[in-house]
Structure formats: structure tokens, C-alpha cells
Design an enzyme around this catalytic site. Structure first.
Site, PDB file in Angstrom:
ATOM      1  N   THR A 188      64.869-106.025  65.657  1.00 46.63           N
ATOM      2  CA  THR A 188      65.794-104.942  65.321  1.00 46.63           C
ATOM      3  C   THR A 188      67.098-105.181  66.078  1.00 46.63           C
ATOM      4  O   THR A 188      67.134-105.970  67.018  1.00 46.63           O
ATOM      5  CB  THR A 188      65.230-103.574  65.738  1.00 46.63           C
ATOM      6  N   GLU A 333      61.395-103.084  60.157  1.00 44.93           N
ATOM      7  CA  GLU A 333      59.953-102.845  60.303  1.00 44.93           C
ATOM      8  C   GLU A 333      59.222-102.803  58.961  1.00 44.93           C
ATOM      9  O   GLU A 333      58.003-102.695  58.924  1.00 44.93           O
ATOM     10  CB  GLU A 333      59.744-101.505  61.041  1.00 44.93           C
ATOM     11  N   LYS A 440      74.292 -81.567  64.378  1.00 49.02           N
ATOM     12  CA  LYS A 440      73.701 -80.233  64.449  1.00 49.02           C
ATOM     13  C   LYS A 440      74.803 -79.258  64.807  1.00 49.02           C
ATOM     14  O   LYS A 440      75.420 -79.356  65.853  1.00 49.02           O
ATOM     15  CB  LYS A 440      72.597 -80.208  65.504  1.00 49.02           C
ATOM     16  N   TRP A 445      72.084 -78.347  59.984  1.00 55.17           N
ATOM     17  CA  TRP A 445      72.349 -79.779  59.956  1.00 55.17           C
ATOM     18  C   TRP A 445      73.434 -80.119  58.962  1.00 55.17           C
ATOM     19  O   TRP A 445      73.456 -79.600  57.855  1.00 55.17           O
ATOM     20  CB  TRP A 445      71.097 -80.544  59.521  1.00 55.17           C
TER      21      TRP A 445
HETATM   22  P1  ADP Z   1      69.463-101.447  62.299  1.00 58.45           P
HETATM   23  O1  ADP Z   1      70.393-100.737  61.363  1.00 58.45           O
HETATM   24  O2  ADP Z   1      69.035-100.636  63.456  1.00 58.45           O
HETATM   25  O3  ADP Z   1      69.856-102.828  62.573  1.00 58.45           O
HETATM   26  P2  ADP Z   1      67.748-102.052  60.117  1.00 58.45           P
HETATM   27  O4  ADP Z   1      68.625-103.136  59.658  1.00 58.45           O
HETATM   28  O5  ADP Z   1      66.312-102.245  60.177  1.00 58.45           O
HETATM   29  O6  ADP Z   1      68.107-101.622  61.547  1.00 58.45           O
HETATM   30  O7  ADP Z   1      68.170-100.800  59.306  1.00 58.45           O
HETATM   31  C1  ADP Z   1      67.268 -99.818  58.889  1.00 58.45           C
HETATM   32  C2  ADP Z   1      67.981 -98.533  58.709  1.00 58.45           C
HETATM   33  O8  ADP Z   1      69.082 -98.663  57.816  1.00 58.45           O
HETATM   34  C3  ADP Z   1      67.132 -97.475  58.086  1.00 58.45           C
HETATM   35  O9  ADP Z   1      66.296 -96.866  59.042  1.00 58.45           O
HETATM   36  C4  ADP Z   1      68.174 -96.521  57.525  1.00 58.45           C
HETATM   37  O10 ADP Z   1      68.668 -95.652  58.528  1.00 58.45           O
HETATM   38  C5  ADP Z   1      69.276 -97.443  57.121  1.00 58.45           C
HETATM   39  N1  ADP Z   1      69.217 -97.698  55.680  1.00 58.45           N
HETATM   40  C6  ADP Z   1      68.659 -98.730  55.037  1.00 58.45           C
HETATM   41  N2  ADP Z   1      68.845 -98.645  53.708  1.00 58.45           N
HETATM   42  C7  ADP Z   1      69.548 -97.512  53.501  1.00 58.45           C
HETATM   43  C8  ADP Z   1      70.054 -96.852  52.343  1.00 58.45           C
HETATM   44  N3  ADP Z   1      69.910 -97.350  51.130  1.00 58.45           N
HETATM   45  N4  ADP Z   1      70.711 -95.687  52.526  1.00 58.45           N
HETATM   46  C9  ADP Z   1      70.888 -95.156  53.753  1.00 58.45           C
HETATM   47  N5  ADP Z   1      70.442 -95.732  54.873  1.00 58.45           N
HETATM   48  C10 ADP Z   1      69.780 -96.891  54.756  1.00 58.45           C
END
Ligand code: ADP
Length: 540
Positions: A188, A333, A440, A445
């Protein structure tokens, strides 16, 4: 009493994918942008040959099953060969995000215990800076011919990929082993604390790859040509490098050139029909085609995810360019795609606006994944499109434990995503925010995603981001950041008036800050943490 099924029990192996493609679709092309510029072109049959040569080369370096091989690389054909050679040999393909902070790169390479790191020439300066801190890496392999390999002073054991594989045999007997064994590893982004590793199994990747070929997902077949802009260094490029050879789909890999003009040119010249990328990529591409009055001759479907795709951008693709947007959701994940929004037969007669509003949501869970939203006590909320809570996910390619972690994050067998979502009666999920980004205010929200989507619908706005800023009376209030389109002069009052026609009055941000650019992180997402650090003081 249950009866045993009488089917063969062959393990789902990644190596079988490239061998399948070589045997059935041996003449289908893979086209890749070389890091030094030109396009490279070969077939799945050639790719399999070179993957086998690399597998022999890695064995020749003394690597063994279970050991990790890192990559710091663009989407290109050598990276693709490594995907198959490394995992196919029973080793772990550890894709590193080059945009991580060097300290984090050092951390993940050491944590994964990478024995070899493959890197593109672009990242030679990065390798020079981190190599001394990665004592377990025995070989640094530049993904190029020797002639295009930059000198990296002070780093021992650097070899050009072509020199490494050249002497080796094109025959390799891929080992067969438990399909639950590790195939690939991705960390991550570590916006809070150290990055955490998601270790994907062969089984998870194969099942996901088969799923995304399906018509409701990416609709891949021999009639399509796919260009994954989503990086092979993060979340397996949504498993497209595995899905395309399964379906016999021509694969076009853009290398380092990810700007709108380069991508457009590549899509046109290679007659790309399907693509996948984060919204910031599509924003850049639309800006380019709009500015030059272009159309797409073959592109018909683009999948997007990683962050929310604004409805205004979905409308442009569809109405102005005849490109259907598919909106997916997933995270490190979840191996790749977990939900996907696409238009269904029953939507044919819907108005364009209705269709765009549907696609602005993140769709239904694909077969193999289940989703639910829960309240703060873990109770499942109704699928009514309004009750919002934390999104929980489980399925065949959802992680159960981080690599080398002592405990599992699962709650009753479900993975808590940290996203706030709603699910409607038809199963369509909508991400409203991340738990850490939600604003918030006065006990209610505000969805930063909804506000951002509303703001980018303004014709003078190129990009927008919203954060919550502490407020003495309301707890938090929204602060909007706007990047204007080139040559535009829009001011705060006009933006706020525009928003007040589109969102509830108490959602309208308290202030607007104009920036030249937003801080964008390694996966193309706005780094709200950076904005909070700089601007997250207190509203008076
Ligand atoms: P990080 O952004 O922490 O590097 P990831 O690449 O694993 O981690 O991103 C996952 C996160 O990206 C999700 O938990 C969500 O918040 C966001 N995400 C992924 N796809 C979408 C989407 N289509 N719309 C909104 N948020 C999204």
C-alpha cells in the site's frame, strides 16, 4: 452424504496463462513503448519464449521458489515477461511503486527481501540512491539492452536484461505447485505509517483475471485491443497483463509516456478499443482531444477507478466521444477490481443524464466478491442507497492478512476497507468518502467526493479537492482547492454560486484556494494529507 466431484484437480498457475496464449494466440501482438522512446512489437509466442529464458536466467542466479524479485518499472514488455517468469518459477513478483518516497522504497525492498531488482533506465538515479541501503539485493537488472543502460556509479552487480537472458534456453518446465502459493506482492502507499504488503496467490490472480475478461467487466476478446494505463507497479495493473493473454486480446503497453497526447497517439496508431486508467489520466486525455478537436476512431470502452470519476467527465466521454465509461472500485488489498459499474440492458432507454449518474457510482460486486456496508457497531446496513457506513468486502481475491503481520485485519471474515459507501437495492455501490477524508460538520457528514465532482463540472475548473478544516463552532468545514484550466480566470464567488445550485447549502465550502497544481501521489490520487498539513489550520 456429499459425493466427491470427479474432476481433475489441476492448480491454477500463472505460467499456464502465458503458455495458453503462446499456443492459442501465438500470433496476437504485444506492443510496448520502450523507455528510450521507440515502439517495440512482438507476439504472445515471443513473450512466452523470453519469459522462459528469464526463468532460466533467474534460476542461474541461484534464486529459489519463495524468494522475491522486485521491479521498479513502467508498463512494458520486459516487465510483462517478468510477471510470468518470476511467478511461474514459484518466486514472488514484488512490484514497487517508483513514486514512493525513497525511504519507503528501501523499506519495502528490505521487508520483501528482494534478491534481484529489475528496473527501467528512468529509475537509475533512484537505484543509485537506494542500492546501498538494500543489502539483500544481489543483482540490479536494467530492463534494456546494454547500449541503453545508463552508468550507475557505486552500484555493484548491475546487468542489462538482454545480456542476462541472452545465453539462456527458451525451454523451461514450469513447476506445478499449490495454487494458494504466493505469486505477487504489492505494498500500500503507506500514507499512514509504513507501507503494508498484500501477497497475492496464483489462484487469486487467475480467478480475477478470468472475471475481468467478462462482458460486464472489460469485455475482452480477440476482437479487442487493450491499453492498460493503470501501472503494472501497482495492484497488478488491474490484472490486465494476465487477462489479455487469457482472452487473446492484443496488449498495448504505454511505457513512460502517459500524457494525453502520447496516449491518444498510441490509441489511434494501435487501434485500441479498451483502456483502463485513473481519472487524472482521463482528465489529461480529454483536455488534449478537446484542445485539438480530435475524436477516437476505435476506442469504445474505458475503465476507470482508483478515485471517483466525476460525472461531468463520464458525460464528456460518452456524449462527445462515444466512449463508454466503466467505473470500477478496488484497492491494493483486493488484487484488482472488486466492483464494476456498467450499463445493463434495462438501461437502454434511460436518458444520457440517468446513465451518467449511474456510472458515477462504483457499480456491483463482480462474481467472486461480496460487499456490505456496516455501522460503527458492525451491524449490516440496509441496501437502500442512503444508509452509509464502512464498506466491507470478502471474496476469492481479497487479502486476509498483510505480509509478515502477526494479526489479521478481518472482522468476522470480512476486510474493512476504510471507505464509506452506500449500496442500493440493486446492489449498486457508491463510495462517498474515505473514513479519513470525510468531513464532519455539526454532527452531519459531507462527502468530499460529491463536492469535488460538483466543482469539476464547472467549465473553468481543471481539478478540485476538498478537505475538512477545523471549525470552532461546526467541528469541521469544507475547504475547496481549485486548479483553473489554462487561460481561465474564474474566482471564488462564481465557484461558490455554481456549487450552491448543485449541493445542499450547508455543504458549500467556506473558502476556495486556487493552486497551480494539486499534490498527486504515486497512484495518481490527490494527496489530501499534504493539503491538510499545509492548509488544515482552523477556520475562524
Ligand atoms: P492508496 O490510495 O492508499 O494508495 P489503493 O491504491 O489501494 O491505496 O487505493 C484504494 C482506495 O482508492 C480505495 O480504498 C478507495 O478509497 C479509493 N478508490 C478506488 N477506486 C475508487 C473509485 N472508483 N471511486 C472512489 N474511490 C476509489
Amino acid at each position: 452424504m456429499l459425493q466427491p466431484g470427479l474432476m481433475m484437480d489441476l492448480p491454477l498457475m500463472l505460467s499456464s496463462i502465458i503458455e495458453h496464449a503462446a499456443a492459442q494466440y501465438g500470433d496476437i501482438e504485444v506492443v510496448a513503448r520502450e523507455t528510450h522512446g521507440p515502439l517495440f512489437r512482438y507476439t504472445y509466442a515471443d513473450c512466452a519464449v523470453r519469459a522462459r529464458k528469464l526463468a532460466n536466467a533467474l534460476a542461474g542466479l541461484g534464486l529459489e521458489p519463495g524468494q522475491a524479485v522486485g521491479s521498479i518499472a513502467w508498463n512494458n514488455h520486459r516487465h510483462l515477461e517478468a510477471y510470468y517468469a518470476v511467478s511461474g518459477s514459484g518466486m514472488v513478483m514484488h512490484t514497487c511503486n517508483p513514486r514512493l518516497h525513497p525511504q519507503q522504497l528501501i523499506y519495502i525492498i528490505n521487508h520483501a527481501e528482494d534478491r534481484v531488482v529489475l528496473f527501467d533506465a528512468t529509475f537509475a538515479p533512484l537505484v543509485k540512491g537506494i542500492a546501498a541501503h538494500c543489502p539483500q539485493v544481489r543483482h540490479w537488472v536494467c530492463l534494456s539492452e546494454a547500449v541503453h543502460m545508463p552508468a550507475i556509479e557505486g552500484v555493484a552487480n548491475v546487468v542489462a536484461y538482454e545480456d542476462l537472458i541472452a545465453p539462456h534456453s527458451a525451454q523451461f518446465a514450469w513447476p506445478q505447485f499449490d495454487e494458494r502459493s504466493a505469486a505477487a506482492l504489492c505494498y500500500t502507499s503507506g500514507t499512514t505509517g509504513n507501507p503494508k504488503g498484500a501477497m497475492y496467490s496464483h489462484r487469486a490472480i487467475v480467478l480475477n483475471a478470468i472475471t475481468i475478461c467478462s462482458a460486464n467487466a472489460l469485455g475482452m476478446s480477440t476482437k479487442q485491443t487493450i491499453l492498460p494505463v493503470v501501472p503494472m507497479f501497482h495492484i497488478n495493473a488491474w490484472c490486465i497483463p494476465y487477462a489479455a493473454p487469457i482472452a487473446g486480446t492484443k496488449l498495448v503497453l504505454p511505457g513512460p509516456k502517459l500524457d494525453g497526447a502520447s496516449l491518444y497517439e498510441l490509441m489511434e496508431s494501435e487501434r485500441v478499443t479498451v483502456s483502463a486508467g485513473v481519472p487524472t489520466i482521463w482528465q489529461g486525455m480529454i483536455a488534449h482531444v478537446e484542445q485539438h478537436g480530435l475524436q477516437f476512431s476505435t476506442m469504445r470502452v474505458t475503465a476507470t477507478g482508483g478515485s471517483a470519476m466525476p460525472q461531468s467527465l463520464i458525460a464528456k466521454f460518452s456524449d462527445n466521444y462515444n466512449v463508454e465509461v466503466r467505473h470500477g472500485w478496488g484497492m491494493t488489498e483486493t488484487t484488482a477490481v472488486a466492483t464494476m459499474g456498467s450499463l445493463e440492458g434495462k438501461h437502454t432507454d434511460w436518458t444520457p443524464a440517468q446513465k451518467h449518474a449511474l456510472i458515477a457510482r462504483q457499480g456491483k460486486s463482480v462474481f467472486g466478491v461480496e460487499i456490505k456496508v456496516v455501522d460503527e457497531n458492525g451491524a449490516t446496513l440496509p441496501r437502500d442507497g442512503a444508509s452509509q457506513g464502512e464498506l466491507m468486502v470478502r471474496g476469492h481475491w481479497i487479502m486476509r492478512q498483510y505480509y509478515k503481520a502477526e494479526t489479521s485485519p478481518l472482522v468476522d471474515g470480512w476486510f474493512p476497507t476504510g471507505d464509506i459507501a452506500t449500496i442500493d437495492a440493486e446492489g449498486v455501490m457508491q463510495i462517498r468518502d474515505r473514513t479519513k477524508d470525510v468531513i464532519k460538520t455539526g454532527g452531519e457528514w459531507i462527502s468530499s467526493i460529491d463536492l469535488e465532482s460538483a466543482a469539476v463540472a464547472h467549465p473553468a475548473v481543471a481539478m478540485a479537492a476538498v478537505i475538512g478544516v477545523k471549525h470552532p463552532k461546526w467541528d469541521e468545514r469544507p475547504l475547496l482547492f481549485v486548479v483553473r484550466k489554462p487561460g481561465q480566470t474564474v474566482e471564488k464567488e462564481e465557484i461558490l454560486a455554481f456549487l450552491s445550485e448543485r449541493v445542499a447549502k450547508w455543504w458549500v465550502p467556506d473558502d476556495v484556494v486556487f493552486l497551480d497544481a494539486l499534490p498527486v501521489g504515486g497512484t495518481g490520487k490527490v494527496q489530501k494529507g499534504d493539503l491538510r498539513k499545509q492548509y488544515g489550520g482552523v477556520f475562524s
